[in-house]
Design an enzyme around this catalytic site. Structure first.
Site, short mmCIF file in Angstrom:
data_model
loop_
_atom_site.label_atom_id
_atom_site.label_comp_id
_atom_site.label_asym_id
_atom_site.label_seq_id
_atom_site.Cartn_x
_atom_site.Cartn_y
_atom_site.Cartn_z
N ARG A 1 1.21 -1.26 -0.17
CA ARG A 1 -0.67 -0.35 0.02
C ARG A 1 1.02 1.15 -0.44
O ARG A 1 2.05 1.22 0.39
CB ARG A 1 -0.69 -0.08 1.32
CG ARG A 1 -1.38 -0.65 1.65
CD ARG A 1 -2.52 -1.31 0.15
NE ARG A 1 -4.08 0.05 0.63
CZ ARG A 1 -4.93 0.71 -0.81
NH1 ARG A 1 -4.51 -0.32 -1.74
NH2 ARG A 1 -5.57 1.40 -0.83
N VAL A 2 0.22 2.30 -0.83
CA VAL A 2 0.98 4.03 -0.89
C VAL A 2 1.03 4.67 0.86
O VAL A 2 2.52 4.69 1.32
CB VAL A 2 0.34 4.48 -1.49
CG1 VAL A 2 1.43 5.65 -1.30
CG2 VAL A 2 0.66 3.56 -3.04
N ASP A 3 0.16 3.81 1.71
CA ASP A 3 0.88 4.37 2.51
C ASP A 3 1.33 3.35 3.72
O ASP A 3 1.39 3.43 4.68
CB ASP A 3 -0.48 5.05 3.79
CG ASP A 3 -2.13 3.49 3.75
OD1 ASP A 3 -1.07 2.47 3.36
OD2 ASP A 3 -2.72 3.33 3.69
N ASP A 4 1.76 2.29 2.72
CA ASP A 4 2.85 1.59 4.09
C ASP A 4 4.34 1.61 2.99
O ASP A 4 4.76 0.78 3.39
CB ASP A 4 2.35 0.22 3.44
CG ASP A 4 1.15 -0.27 4.68
OD1 ASP A 4 0.93 -1.93 4.27
OD2 ASP A 4 1.05 0.87 5.44
N VAL A 5 4.26 3.23 2.35
CA VAL A 5 6.07 3.23 1.68
C VAL A 5 5.86 4.31 3.00
O VAL A 5 5.27 5.27 3.70
CB VAL A 5 5.90 3.72 0.40
CG1 VAL A 5 6.81 4.38 0.17
CG2 VAL A 5 4.72 3.32 -0.31
#
Length: 703
Positions: free
Chosen positions: A571-575
């Site tokens: 996920r991009v929020d997991d970047v």
């Protein structure tokens, strides 16, 4: 599989098709540095392996070469209307054909409301296509469902004819109590055969099912009931998961009280009696509302008229967690979803009529809708349903089931692969598993070391792995290997499915060509796409179509290598953005798990006064290995050497276990709070498989 010794194939030739693909413009001319591994001939061992299908496998595959794939893929992009209408017309029953237009779409918020329609005006029924059509084609006596209970030795089967009869009985009951086309029905059941029966019965009469995973708390269930206002809730009194009894009806009762506080009342709670977990006498009961399934449903006729529906009439609602905490009701419609799930199932698993297929997912998730119930049954497949957990009574249970039913296609999640890998090879190797021919992975990117264990140990180095990327919102597979068509790279989802145009864009929404990484978007619609968020079209547009106008935004990061292969980075929020470096958590987790003493890892970002964000890693060790300072340094070194010094974790937090939902998804929200020491903001932990894990992690925070 083909075991005759053959020369390692020249790799460049086999991917040359990539050069001419508009969406994969990077070219694939020079990949000779890669090692080639042929199925059945040797182990996959190196990071840069190319794993080739054997000639025997490719020879019988539905898509047997890169050239065949490219020919079909190019047509699906250049003439999507022709490609999909040919499949829809030839492989499905339509009471009435759709109009002139096969599809219409607007994916650009700047041009008005987002709208996706496929086969509009076409009249069909997905239950009819799953069951009646197969019975009429002579498959009535074929096993549709093999059911394996929680306790070994407890099992059952239904043929296509028997399944149709049971579906009709429930459909007649639902009609009798006033459920009509367009009404919502909430289903809160464990993995009994009654779960797909309930889904199909709703579809038969045009009702909209909303399956809620039977591990959600009463509060979560109440939220969903309040949102969709069902006519009936279908549940059971209790279920055993492993050795633990879970009182499902008590959860439903509490949810209905909560819903009533919000002015939503449900007239009927249809309850299946599961006497293996709880008897009737012990079940809390409310006369007038609660009805025993076994007392009413079997009395109804075994035939039921089909409610013919428009292709764009709703089929189901499935709630997925949103970043705001309020669940999003993902709405899928009938015709496009039917065509897409059936077609993706057929090609991504190279399905043959003799296959026995087992997907370990619960029907409470999208995988259980598309690839336990609808996709397989539309293809006339024999499907295994398993009620229990994968390590009960021990970690060999999956392979015991594979041998018992001679499973040929096994589809599961990386988290299950990693946990079984941690328990040791002996649980796998004591079983034959000779029936297996295709493996599959779903739910998150699979790290290369888990991929190789799955390939080498579970599949005896002879079964291709369909590592599928897709989402609740997409309805079906989007980027996936086609077994037999091209070489695989451990951990890569490889190439797009027919009709899917993935693009990687930068922060400004500009498409990036060639080797790159960025945000994964999709341009143009596909038949299985969701049409809206129930009751909140504005949120649908804001979440998925406003970030990059003109595209569907997946919320995932992706890199494309120079050979055109796609690698999902989470996920991009997991970047995590460390000193200007964008680091995908999946990448760091994969590096940690490649360490021989690390069984599982979960990485989150944490505030860092110098670097902006620091990398905080929760690490579960292989059984029997003790925490030590040397091991901590060794783990950090593994990341430094695989990714670079910039990706080295700032903190290793020892984790005897990780907080997971019962479907195996790691709850990163909780890990972020623990990492930031915001312990008063942990929120609801009731849906965790083991809520005690959170306490253990807090205790070990400063070790």
């Amino acid at each position: 599989m083909d075991s005759s010794p053959r020369k390692i194939l020249k790799t460049s030739h086999h991917l040359r098709h990539v050069e001419s693909m508009k969406i994969l413009p990077s070219g694939a001319g020079n990949i000779s540095r890669l090692n080639a591994v042929i199925l059945g001939e040797s182990l996959a061992s190196e990071e840069n392996d190319l794993v080739f299908p054997s000639e025997k496998f490719s020879g019988q595959a539905l898509v047997s070469s890169p050239e065949k794939y490219l020919e079909m893929y190019k047509r699906s992009i250049e003439d999507p209307a022709g490609f999909w209408s040919d499949i829809a017309s030839s492989e499905f029953y339509w009471k009435e054909k759709w109009g002139q237009q096969v599809f219409s779409e607007n994916l650009d918020v700047r041009k008005g409301n987002i709208k996706i329609e496929w086969f509009k005006g076409g009249v069909t029924n997905i239950c009819y296509n799953c069951l009646d059509k197969n019975v009429e084609a002579g498959l009535g006596d074929k096993i549709a469902l093999y059911w394996e209970g929680n306790e070994p030795g407890c099992d059952g089967t239904l043929t296509y004819t028997q399944l149709l009869q049971k579906v009709c009985q429930l459909a007649n009951y639902l009609k009798d109590i006033g459920v009509k086309k367009g009404d919502a029905v909430v289903i809160y059941l464990p993995m009994f055969m009654e779960l797909p029966i309930a889904m199909l019965a709703c579809a038969r009469i045009g009702a909209v099912h909303s399956v809620v995973f039977a591990g959600f708390s009463a509060e979560s269930l109440a939220q969903r009931i309040v949102d969709c206002k069902p006519k009936v809730v279908i549940t059971c009194n209790a279920v055993k998961r492993g050795s633990k009894v879970i009182h499902l009806k008590d959860i439903v009762d509490a949810a209905l009280i909560e819903a009533a506080r919000n002015n939503v009342s449900v007239d009927v709670s249809l309850t299946y009696e599961n006497h293996s977990a709880m008897n009737r006498e012990s079940t809390n009961w409310k006369d007038g509302r609660d009805i025993w399934w076994q007392d009413v449903v079997p009395k109804y006729p075994t035939t039921c008229e089909v409610e013919w529906v428009d292709s764009e009439d709703p089929l189901f609602l499935l709630y997925t967690s949103g970043s705001t905490g309020k669940p999003k009701g993902v709405l899928h419609t009938t015709g496009g979803y039917m065509v897409y799930t059936a077609t993706t199932f057929k090609y991504a698993f190279d399905y043959k009529p003799s296959d026995v297929y087992w997907c370990t997912a619960d029907c409470g998730w999208i995988t259980g809708h598309s690839y336990v119930t609808y996709g397989p049954l539309l293809n006339g497949a024999s499907v295994v349903l398993y009620e229990g957990v994968p390590n009960y009574p021990d970690s060999g249970r999956c392979w015991d089931i594979v041998d018992k039913y001679k499973v040929t296609i096994f589809y599961t999640a990386p988290t299950l692969v990693r946990s079984l890998m941690r328990d040791g090879d002996e649980y796998v190797t004591r079983y034959s598993r000779k029936s297996l021919r295709v493996l599959g992975s779903v739910g998150e990117p699979i790290n290369p070391s888990a991929w190789r264990w799955f390939f080498n140990v579970v599949g005896d180095s002879r079964c291709p792995i369909s590592d599928t990327w897709w989402q609740t919102e997409t309805g079906g597979f989007m980027i996936t290997p086609l077994p037999g068509a091209w070489p695989q790279k451990p951990g890569s989802a490889t190439f797009p499915f027919f009709g899917v145009q993935p693009v990687i864009v930068d922060e400004k929404g500009v498409e990036i060509e060639g080797e790159c990484n960025g945000y994964l978007c999709v341009k143009s619609s596909w038949p299985g796409a969701f049409r809206t968020l129930y009751g909140d079209h504005e949120r649908y547009e804001t979440t998925y179509f406003k970030p990059f106008p003109g595209y569907y935004f997946s919320g995932d990061g992706c890199s494309r290598d120079k050979d055109g292969y796609h690698w999902l980075t989470g996920r991009v929020d997991d970047v995590i953005n460390v000193s200007g470096h964008r680091i995908g958590t999946a990448e760091v987790e994969s590096a940690l798990v490649s360490h021989p003493q690390c069984a599982e890892a979960a990485v989150v970002g944490v505030e860092h006064e110098v670097k902006g964000q620091g990398i905080y890693a929760f690490v579960t060790l292989v059984d029997g290995v003790d925490y030590s300072e040397e091991l901590r340094k060794s783990l950090i070194l593994a990341v430094r050497s695989q990714i670079g010094a910039f990706a080295a974790p700032d903190k290793i937090h020892w984790a005897p276990g990780l907080p997971k939902t019962r479907s195996g998804k790691i709850m990163r929200r909780i890990l972020r709070k623990i990492a930031a020491r915001q312990l008063d903001e942990l929120g609801d932990t009731s849906t965790l498989a083991d809520p005690n894990v959170v306490e253990q992690l807090i205790e070990l925070a400063d070790r």
